[in-house]
Design an enzyme around this catalytic site. Structure first.
Site, short mmCIF file in Angstrom:
data_model
loop_
_atom_site.label_atom_id
_atom_site.label_comp_id
_atom_site.label_asym_id
_atom_site.label_seq_id
_atom_site.Cartn_x
_atom_site.Cartn_y
_atom_site.Cartn_z
N ASP A 79 0.63 -1.14 -0.06
CA ASP A 79 0.17 -0.03 -0.13
C ASP A 79 1.16 1.40 -0.03
O ASP A 79 1.80 1.35 0.78
CB ASP A 79 -1.01 -0.16 1.30
N ASN A 222 -10.04 0.74 0.65
CA ASN A 222 -8.99 0.53 1.90
C ASN A 222 -9.14 1.26 3.22
O ASN A 222 -9.65 1.92 3.26
CB ASN A 222 -7.81 1.55 1.06
N ALA A 224 -7.46 1.46 7.19
CA ALA A 224 -6.31 1.13 7.99
C ALA A 224 -6.51 1.63 9.54
O ALA A 224 -6.45 1.00 10.29
CB ALA A 224 -5.26 2.06 7.24
O1 G3H Z 1 -4.10 2.98 2.01
C1 G3H Z 1 -4.84 3.15 2.92
C2 G3H Z 1 -6.08 3.79 3.07
O2 G3H Z 1 -6.31 4.71 2.48
C3 G3H Z 1 -6.66 3.90 4.65
O3 G3H Z 1 -7.18 4.93 5.08
O4 G3H Z 1 -6.54 4.80 7.57
O5 G3H Z 1 -8.42 6.43 6.61
O6 G3H Z 1 -8.76 4.05 6.82
P1 G3H Z 1 -7.88 5.04 6.49
ZN ZN Z 2 -4.55 5.11 1.26
#
Ligand code: G3H
Ligand code: ZN
Length: 276
Positions: A79, A222, A224
């Protein structure tokens, strides 16, 4: 089984594959356990920050060992690879797809470097980014820049990426106010770009916001921050509850359960349940 992200994600499907960021073995286990329970394909991904914590071969070893015995497809993705060296290291370690993120570069340089990453990957799927999602990811903070649809189409065509991250109003990290998503822009981009689109900064979106993005063309979602917060809070609570324990398995198990619960939620929101 360990697969490539392009085996489980396509523009034609009307649902999205959840892409979950992990930092350790228990997070990998939590994601895979939730995926198996709901019969869903998943993408497990690590940022360059995670790869500074433990090298890509360690994550590749953990994920492939657990994925090989899993009954659902699991892809391992880099990522926000911010350098070609980082992309190369992930490919060498056996990642089944990579993101090269040149979104901070001027357009022509982003095209040139992403195109190079695609040729270096030699057929392993590559995600690129055009516009900038912005917010806090790893140790860096960036300003958001909404994606221009014409540029997105040109970028996808000239680079040959297999998936494209576009900025439509979300941002990385914790939202302090509900984000305003540019739905019209997303639909226009989806109509002009041939590859699946990737939604970044999904933590904190309402189910309706995410589903509206999926209905307009996002095919990889996505997540995280929600996973990091859930894991950390569960460990914190567990340590407070078992203040005399010196067995890491006790509190890591609680962290794993929390990751499983968050993954369960995102599989349902993405309508990936039963798609394995
Ligand atoms: O690449 C990872 C994501 O874009 C995660 O974003 O931390 O806001 O869920 P987030
Ligand atoms: Zn991201």
């Amino acid at each position: 089984m360990l697969v490539r992200m392009t085996d489980i994600m396509s523009k034609e499907k009307k649902w999205a594959v959840p892409a979950l960021n992990v930092e350790n073995m228990e997070m990998v286990q939590g994601v895979i356990e939730a995926a198996e329970a709901l019969r869903a394909p998943v993408i497990i991904q690590t940022t360059p920050g995670a790869l500074r914590h433990a090298p890509p071969a360690v994550f590749a070893g953990m994920v492939s060992a657990l994925a090989k015995t899993a009954s659902v497809p699991v892809a391992l993705h880099l990522d926000h690879g911010d350098t070609l060296e980082c992309v190369y290291a992930a490919l060498e370690a056996g990642y089944t797809s990579v993101m090269y993120d040149g979104s901070k570069l001027p357009f022509e340089e982003n095209v040139r470097t992403t195109k190079y990453a695609v040729s270096m990957a030699g057929g392993v799927p590559v995600e690129g980014e055009i516009g900038a999602v912005g917010g806090k990811e790893d140790d860096s903070e960036a300003r958001p820049k909404l994606t221009d649809p014409e540029q997105a189409a040109e970028f996808a065509r000239r680079t040959g990426v297999n998936a494209l991250a576009v900025a439509i109003g979300t941002s990385h990290g914790v939202y302090t106010a509900s984000p305003k998503l540019d739905a019209k822009r997303l639909s226009t981009i989806a109509g002009m770009v041939d590859v699946p689109l990737v939604l970044h900064g999904s933590s904190g979106l309402t189910d309706n916001q995410t589903r509206s993005c999926i209905s307009r063309g996002m095919r990889k979602v996505n997540v995280a921050t929600e996973l990091r917060v859930a894991f950390t809070e569960a460990v914190r609570l567990s340590l407070a509850e078992h203040e005399r324990t010196y067995d890491p398995k006790i509190y890591l198990r609680d962290g794993r359960e929390a990751v499983k619960a968050v993954t369960d939620k995102w599989i349902r929101v993405c309508r990936a349940k039963g798609k394995a």
